[in-house]
Design a protein around this motif. Structure first.
Motif, short mmCIF file in Angstrom:
data_model
loop_
_atom_site.label_atom_id
_atom_site.label_comp_id
_atom_site.label_asym_id
_atom_site.label_seq_id
_atom_site.Cartn_x
_atom_site.Cartn_y
_atom_site.Cartn_z
N GLN A 71 -2.57 -7.11 -13.80
CA GLN A 71 -2.20 -8.11 -14.80
C GLN A 71 -3.20 -9.25 -14.87
O GLN A 71 -3.14 -10.07 -15.77
CB GLN A 71 -0.82 -8.66 -14.48
CG GLN A 71 0.25 -7.61 -14.65
CD GLN A 71 1.61 -8.09 -14.22
OE1 GLN A 71 1.73 -8.93 -13.34
NE2 GLN A 71 2.64 -7.57 -14.86
N SER A 91 5.31 -11.66 -17.48
CA SER A 91 4.45 -10.70 -16.77
C SER A 91 5.27 -9.71 -15.97
O SER A 91 4.74 -8.75 -15.43
CB SER A 91 3.49 -11.44 -15.85
OG SER A 91 4.23 -12.13 -14.87
N ARG A 92 6.57 -9.92 -15.89
CA ARG A 92 7.39 -9.05 -15.05
C ARG A 92 8.41 -8.25 -15.83
O ARG A 92 9.02 -7.34 -15.28
CB ARG A 92 8.12 -9.89 -13.99
CG ARG A 92 7.17 -10.47 -12.97
CD ARG A 92 7.89 -11.35 -11.97
NE ARG A 92 6.98 -11.80 -10.93
CZ ARG A 92 6.22 -12.88 -11.00
NH1 ARG A 92 6.26 -13.62 -12.08
NH2 ARG A 92 5.42 -13.19 -10.01
N ASP A 142 8.18 -9.96 -5.69
CA ASP A 142 7.32 -8.93 -6.26
C ASP A 142 7.01 -7.83 -5.26
O ASP A 142 6.63 -6.73 -5.63
CB ASP A 142 5.98 -9.56 -6.68
CG ASP A 142 6.06 -10.20 -8.04
OD1 ASP A 142 7.06 -9.96 -8.73
OD2 ASP A 142 5.12 -10.92 -8.41
N HIS A 151 2.49 -4.50 -3.72
CA HIS A 151 2.85 -5.12 -4.99
C HIS A 151 2.73 -4.06 -6.08
O HIS A 151 1.67 -3.48 -6.24
CB HIS A 151 1.89 -6.28 -5.27
CG HIS A 151 2.32 -7.17 -6.40
ND1 HIS A 151 2.41 -6.72 -7.69
CD2 HIS A 151 2.69 -8.48 -6.43
CE1 HIS A 151 2.81 -7.71 -8.47
NE2 HIS A 151 2.99 -8.79 -7.72
N PRO A 152 3.81 -3.80 -6.82
CA PRO A 152 3.74 -2.68 -7.77
C PRO A 152 2.71 -2.86 -8.87
O PRO A 152 2.37 -1.89 -9.54
CB PRO A 152 5.14 -2.65 -8.38
CG PRO A 152 6.00 -3.40 -7.44
CD PRO A 152 5.13 -4.41 -6.76
N ARG A 153 2.24 -4.06 -9.08
CA ARG A 153 1.26 -4.26 -10.14
C ARG A 153 -0.15 -4.47 -9.59
O ARG A 153 -1.04 -4.88 -10.32
CB ARG A 153 1.67 -5.45 -11.01
CG ARG A 153 2.69 -5.07 -12.07
CD ARG A 153 2.05 -4.13 -13.09
NE ARG A 153 3.02 -3.49 -13.97
CZ ARG A 153 3.64 -2.36 -13.68
NH1 ARG A 153 3.45 -1.78 -12.53
NH2 ARG A 153 4.48 -1.82 -14.53
N ASN A 191 8.32 -6.03 -17.93
CA ASN A 191 8.19 -4.59 -18.14
C ASN A 191 8.31 -3.79 -16.85
O ASN A 191 8.31 -2.58 -16.88
CB ASN A 191 6.88 -4.28 -18.86
CG ASN A 191 5.69 -4.79 -18.11
OD1 ASN A 191 5.84 -5.56 -17.15
ND2 ASN A 191 4.51 -4.38 -18.50
N TRP A 192 8.36 -4.45 -15.72
CA TRP A 192 8.52 -3.65 -14.50
C TRP A 192 9.61 -4.12 -13.55
O TRP A 192 10.10 -3.33 -12.75
CB TRP A 192 7.18 -3.49 -13.78
CG TRP A 192 6.54 -4.76 -13.32
CD1 TRP A 192 5.79 -5.61 -14.05
CD2 TRP A 192 6.61 -5.32 -12.01
NE1 TRP A 192 5.38 -6.68 -13.30
CE2 TRP A 192 5.86 -6.52 -12.04
CE3 TRP A 192 7.20 -4.93 -10.82
CZ2 TRP A 192 5.70 -7.32 -10.92
CZ3 TRP A 192 7.04 -5.73 -9.70
CH2 TRP A 192 6.30 -6.91 -9.76
N LEU A 209 7.82 2.48 -8.59
CA LEU A 209 8.45 2.70 -9.89
C LEU A 209 8.37 4.17 -10.25
O LEU A 209 7.28 4.76 -10.20
CB LEU A 209 7.73 1.87 -10.95
CG LEU A 209 7.95 0.36 -10.84
CD1 LEU A 209 6.90 -0.39 -11.61
CD2 LEU A 209 9.34 0.00 -11.32
#
Lengths: 856, 439
Positions: free
Chosen positions: A388, B374-375, B338, A370-372, B377-378, A322
């Motif tokens: 998260q 949960s997704r 994801d 995984h970007p998160r 925002n990205w 991102l």
């Protein structure tokens, strides 16, 4: 995504580091890794020739890297070395050599160099008990000591402690009474801090992790041949430079024009760039700040946001997924996700280390497929943390322990996510983990079990790694590993998708900048040494690129050194040279040597660094006598200093009025003069008359010289330790010759005024590495309220030393024919015993003039 | 076995291993500390000339290896053998391993080296350092295997297998198990070759019987060889795979299942995705009930949500009757997308677009919201940015269309048109018609 359908057999053992009875399954041979087990039937396998490319080699074009940019205008000094910190005593040879910090010597040096700082506060407390000037105290108070006489006794002391030195009773008494007070306060307050500081410096010398990740980055430009190097410059590394570089196909990189500058307020430690979704971003980490820039297509950087990290930032990384997302970690153990739009989001916080206890506050964070999900690393291991998910939970990706068959004392030095942005990311799940011994590739889908382990054996800490795209379709990808000492290793990484990563061919080492020494012309020793030091400067950044358009794969490699030099080298891929070709050896081209010579010329034009510190000369007596006169006399030394700085002669008007007290003392006729007198007479043709005169004299006062000699001996025996007035410079403590007094050295005009002005007044002249100690020390002083004053005053005391010290010099200049040392010493000895009643404030010239005569 | 007695007397202590690495106060060891100390320590007894020359020689060899100067390295190696006569017994004991590592590396790459040279070297080295016998044998066998000499490798492993030294230590045991497993693997190769031959033969043929008898023998031997190792925690993919194949061939389904279940679910083993994949494939071959397959894939989903089997998992869940499986099906699809490596997976996008519609039709807006929360925002920046829209449209129109549909459902009308304005030029018809259908 594909997962390798069959992994290399690996034993899995849990346990601490260095578990002794685990058979190490990674046998350290690069070839072992290439032996993939045949998956299909043996028939197919048998036909397969050994598929290991033995000739895979990136061949350097020159034997060493070449300077890309002219050296910066700031001088550079290697700073503290092991010799400065370690105990140099004679160690018997032992199996396990140990490093012993030499606190004693450092403390004694500190007391000598900065005695004013060490003792002044104490002196202030004891001020009532000292009588600073004037005649001997007439008071009956036993608690008041005359400093003058004490110092007179001290005057002859050699700084490094002569065991046969004479101790006067006064001195003895003083040291017995004052010793505990002086010794305790200084040793307990200062010694502790100094030890702490030394330990910290030593640790830093062993491993300086501030530059982990590297402070050099390559921002690709619009065409594959053009790009920008982003790196810090300036003595304090606080100027961020953007240097456009062209990579002509087949030629050496050229710097285009002058670099653009951004002045920052702290040293740059890490520079990261990434192009995510067509947007080039640049993140910079300083000690306590992080900043983000956006680089436009034209190569201009526009600031986006600055972040202050109170506890100090240890790592920053840009998201490959991102645009504008970063992971920042701080010394406190916190890891934050940072976006300019949404600000900070704390993802993880744990002041403790992951696997076992390690004191290092170093933390690192990077992204994953995984970007998160982030990786959070410290010296003991690496964890995968879902931003998260509930805070604090996650899986260990790498454990410093038996799982990866780590050795005892092995620690993580660098972790890096090897996946990158792009439509078809290769190795999207691989993470590189470097320790001081080995390199591990870990797949985040199979935590704890390294897919590949290679013992790199780098002789310095590997703090940089760059994975490059494959130079040609189907080729293994080059993985560069850079050590702090400039050592470089290149690994050929193959395997993606359904096959496990492996080394394709043996790793190779690349030349480091100290290999370039042979390209420079031979110099005189001092310059040669300077050049060597400069080339040996630790590396602080690494950048590499493979311009895609070139017909033959070429790798351009840039290295940034702590001295601010950018060196580059150019490597060609030698695909398969055939089984019998030797590894070729590169040689210097005329262009390369010319480039080096130009750079060298510019380097030698930079004035050398001023010495970090210099021992003061040891002379106290004048300090007392001339306290009042310093205002009047300041013009002399200042003029001298100015003249020396400008490199011109010292003229009368610079010094001010010459000593007005009268003509210089006449040359003393002595036995030494016999020769000159005889010669003079001979030249004048009056030899016979001289002989007559000589004959007559020897019969008369003939015994006098002998007696004088005996007396000289006696007096020198008894008062060898008493002060000499005018020999301070000649008989200063036997330091090495280059440790002349700082006053005598010209202040280099090149010292940037900004640097000087930023330093606090008291810190001037104090070696930078000791300033922190001083600061800490002063923070503990009882005089905290007026600390600056309390410190400045002793310094003004030293300035009086300066003022007075050079006075006798000018005097001596005027009185060049003063009798040689022996006589003067004798005279001084007498004066010390006889003139004690004379007020010290009396004109010293007079005393000087009188002394020789008084000696007789 | 020249050092036999000495090694018996003085077993390796921890001290020996530490010798080369030095520690600081923090417990970290610094290989470069020696260099720093070397610059300072001037007085005292120095290292002996002998040690100095061997150390220098070692660094020359390492340097030559890293510069791919195999010939030079070989020449230095010649001199390095003197370390075997070092008076320091610590060094002398560590020497064979170093010599083996360096020597095998040189011989592997040296242009003039051949298998015979390597064999001679390996055989000598096996007997110089007794403790390294097993390790060297194993590596030697691997080398032969790599050069296609299966027979020789097998012979080598058989020799090593029977080798014993002193009391059987745990590390020795693991190594012997490993050697046996490799031997088993070699037997498996022969077996599968025979199987290939057998498949060409006629069942009524006389030769068929002998061949199958042969195979049976092999299988029995192999199972003995492989069994021991795969009980030990580790990653043993090739061994497990071949073992299971043989068990299956002989109809021992239960045995195979046990092996695979143990490999996948034993907590002492690392969480190897392949273990679950093997088990799943086995169960699929066995035509196990859907519930069973789902339970296996559920665990794989927890370990590797990006695996390509996840799409199959989704299909299974979709077909299931249970409502929570349907919900999980949506979760799985979101989970796959994801990951950075899966963004271009058109099947996944297709499934998601279809399944989203289906879910919304089934009045399960809450499920979608739960996943989307949960997704939200990205994902827009990660999947639906204008950069990707442009790129996808240029490279893969079908993918762009699917993404546009999903974006439309998830983001609502305004955002979609904003971000996917480019896409709309192309897939206006289909996308708009779907939208009408959804709303």
């Amino acid at each position: 995504m594909d997962f390798p359908s069959s992994l290399q057999p690996t034993l899995f053992m849990t346990g601490p580091l260095g578990l002794s009875n685990v058979p190490d399954m990674s046998f350290m041979c690069s070839w072992r890794d290439a032996l993939t087990l045949p998956e299909s039937l043996p028939e197919n396998f048998k036909n397969e020739a050994p598929h290991l490319a033995t000739g895979l080699l990136w061949e350097p074009e020159t034997p060493g890297p070449l300077p890309l940019l002219p050296p910066g205008p700031d001088p550079w000094d290697p700073g503290v070395t092991a010799q400065d910190l370690l105990f140099r005593g004679a160690f018997p040879f032992r199996r396990r050599p140990q490093a012993v910090l030499d606190v004693t010597e450092q403390l004694s040096r500190f007391l000598w160099d900065h005695g004013d700082i060490a003792f002044a506060p104490l002196g202030k407390l004891m001020l009532e008990n000292f009588k600073l000037e004037g005649a001997r105290s007439r008071s009956k108070k036993k608690t008041v000591v005359s400093v003058k006489s004490l110092l007179q006794d001290l005057g002859g002391h050699q700084p490094w402690g002569c065991p046969w030195a004479f101790l006067s009773y006064r001195q003895r008494r003083f040291s017995i009474i004052g010793g505990p007070v002086l010794g305790k306060s200084v040793a307990s307050l200062l010694g502790e801090l100094l030890h702490e500081e030394l330990a910290m410096r030593w640790e830093q010398l062993l491993l300086d992790d501030a530059f982990t990740g590297g402070a050099l980055a390559w921002v690709p430009g619009r065409t594959p041949q053009v790009g920008q190097l982003v790196y810090p410059a300036g003595g304090a590394l606080d100027t961020l430079c953007f240097q456009e570089v062209r990579l002509p196909p087949g030629g050496h990189p050229q710097a285009l024009g002058d670099p653009g500058h951004i002045q920052l307020r702290g040293p740059v430690r890490q520079v990261v760039t990434r192009t995510v979704q067509g947007e080039s971003l640049l993140a910079v980490r300083s000690d306590y700040h992080c900043a983000l820039w956006k680089v436009s297509k034209q190569g201009r950087a526009a600031p986006l946001q600055v972040l202050q990290v109170g506890k100090g930032a240890t790592g920053i990384s840009l998201s490959p997924h991102l645009p504008g997302e970063l992971a920042v970690c701080s010394r406190s153990g916190a890891v934050c996700l940072w976006t300019p739009q949404d600000g900070l989001q704390q993802v993880y916080k744990d002041p403790e280390t992951l696997v076992f206890c390690d004191p290092s506050p170093w933390r690192w964070a990077d992204f994953t497929a995984h970007p998160r999900v982030l990786t959070v690393g410290d010296r003991t291991g690496v964890k995968i943390v879902d931003t998260q998910g509930p805070p604090g939970c996650g899986l260990l990706l790498f454990r410093g322990g038996a799982e990866a068959s780590c050795r005892r004392g092995e620690r993580v030095l660098l972790t890096q996510y090897l996946g990158e942005c792009g439509p078809e990311p290769q190795l999207p799940t691989l993470h590189l983990i470097c320790t001081q011994f080995s390199l591990y590739l870990v797949d985040e889908r199979l935590p704890l079990v390294p897919m590949l382990k290679w013992e790199h054996n780098l002789p310095s800490a590997p703090l940089w790694a760059r994975l490059l795209p494959p130079p040609c379709p189907g080729c293994p990808r080059p993985l560069l590993l850079g050590g702090q000492g400039g050592h470089l290793q290149l690994l050929h990484l193959a395997g993606e998708g359904a096959s496990a990563p492996r080394l394709a061919g043996p790793p190779q080492s690349l030349p480091s900048s100290s290999d370039s020494l042979s390209a420079f012309p031979l110099l005189e020793p001092k310059s040669q040494w300077r050049l060597q030091e400069r080339l040996k400067a630790p590396t602080i950044g690494l950048a590499a690129t493979i311009p895609s358009s070139a017909s033959e794969p070429v790798l351009s490699l840039f290295q940034l050194s702590a001295a601010g030099d950018v060196f580059h080298q150019h490597l060609h891929l030698q695909a398969d040279p055939g089984p019998h070709s030797r590894a070729p050896t590169a040689s210097w081209t005329p262009q390369a040597t010319a480039c080096c010579s130009r750079w060298l010329k510019a380097l030698l034009d930079v004035p050398p660094t001023p010495p970090v510190w210099a021992a003061p000369t040891f002379s106290h007596r004048r300090l007392l006598g001339c306290m009042e006169q310093r205002k009047v006399e300041q013009k002399g030394p200042e003029g001298l200093r100015a003249a020396m700085a400008a490199g011109r002669l010292l003229r009368q008007k610079d010094v001010g009025s010459p000593p007005s007290a009268g003509p210089p003392p006449a040359p003393e006729p002595g036995p030494e003069d016999e020769l000159s007198a005889r010669l003079e007479a001979a030249w004048q043709g009056r030899m016979a008359a001289w002989w007559e005169r000589q004959q007559g004299r020897s019969s008369g006062p003939g015994r006098q010289p002998k007696r004088r000699k005996r007396r000289t001996q006696l007096s020198s025996t008894f008062s060898s330790l008493s002060g000499r007035l005018d020999l301070s410079d000649a008989t200063s403590p036997p330091h090495s010759p280059d440790r002349a007094s700082p006053e005598a050295r010209p202040r280099p005009p090149v010292t940037p005024p900004s640097q000087e002005s930023t330093q606090e007044l008291w810190a001037r002249g104090v070696p930078s590495e000791r300033q922190q100690t001083l600061r800490d020390y002063m923070a503990r002083l009882p005089l905290r309220g007026d600390a600056p004053r309390g410190v400045r005053s002793p310094l003004s005391g030293t300035s009086s030393v300066r003022a007075t010290r050079s006075r006798p010099q000018t005097l001596q200049d005027g009185a060049a024919e003063l009798p040689p040392r022996r006589n003067t010493r004798r005279g001084a000895a007498v004066s010390s015993s006889q003139t004690s009643s004379v007020r010290a404030t009396a004109s010293r010239q007079q005393a000087l003039r009188k002394k020789p005569r008084m000696g007789f | 076995m020249s050092d036999f007695s000495e090694e018996l007397i003085r077993p390796k202590t921890e001290d020996d291993q530490e010798e080369s690495c030095l520690f600081s106060g923090t417990g970290m060891s610094f290989p470069w500390l020696q260099k720093h100390i070397g610059t300072v320590a001037t007085g005292g007894k120095k290292e002996k000339d002998f040690a100095q020359t061997t150390n220098a020689c070692l660094s020359f060899i390492q340097e030559a290896l890293l510069k791919h100067q195999w010939q030079q390295a070989a020449e230095f190696m010649h001199s390095y053998f003197q370390i075997l006569e070092d008076s320091d017994s610590h060094k002398r004991q560590a020497a064979p391993e170093i010599i083996w590592k360096l020597g095998s590396e040189i011989l592997f790459y040296h242009p003039k080296s051949n298998v015979e040279t390597f064999n001679t070297f390996a055989d000598r080295m096996k007997n110089i350092g007794v403790l390294n016998y097993l390790k060297i044998s194993l590596q030697h066998a691997l080398y032969l295997l790599h050069h296609g000499m299966l027979e020789d490798a097998n012979r080598n492993l058989s020799h090593a297998e029977t080798w014993r030294y002193g009391e059987k230590s745990s590390s020795q045991e693991v190594l012997i198990n490993l050697i046996q497993a490799y031997k088993g693997l070699l037997q498996y190769y022969t077996w599968s070759k025979k199987k290939m031959e057998l498949s060409t033969l006629d069942e009524d043929d006389y030769a068929y019987n002998t061949a199958s008898q042969n195979m049976l023998n092999h299988s029995w031997k192999t199972s003995v060889n492989l069994c021991a190792l795969i009980q030990t925690p580790g990653v043993w993919d090739p061994f497990v795979k071949s073992y299971v194949e043989m068990l299956e061939f002989y109809g021992d389904q239960d045995g195979a299942r046990e092996v695979l279940t143990n490999y996948a679910y034993d907590e002492k083993f690392p969480s190897n995705p392949n273990a679950h994949i093997y088990l799943y494939n086995f169960l699929k071959r066995e035509k196990a009930p859907r519930e069973k397959l789902i339970s296996v894939l559920k665990i794989l989903y927890q370990i590797v949500p990006s695996h390509k089997l996840m799409l199959e998992f989704h299909r299974l869940l979709r077909k299931s009757e249970k409502e929570d499986h349907h919900k999980l099906g949506l979760e799985v699809l979101f989970g796959v997308l994801d990951f950075a490596g899966c963004t271009k997976n058109i099947t996944a996008w297709k499934y998601l677009a279809k399944y989203l519609r289906q879910t919304l039709m089934g009045n399960h807006l809450a499920w979608v919201q739960e996943e989307w929360n949960s997704r939200k925002n990205w994902w827009p920046g990660f999947h639906f940015s204008s950069f990707w829209a442009k790129g996808d449209w240029k490279e893969d129109k079908a993918l762009a269309c699917e993404k546009a549909l999903v974006a439309g459902i998830l983001l609502g009308k305004e955002r979609e048109i904003n971000l996917f304005s480019v896409d709309y030029l192309g897939c206006e018809n289909s996308a708009l018609c779907h939208r009408r259908w959804v709303c």
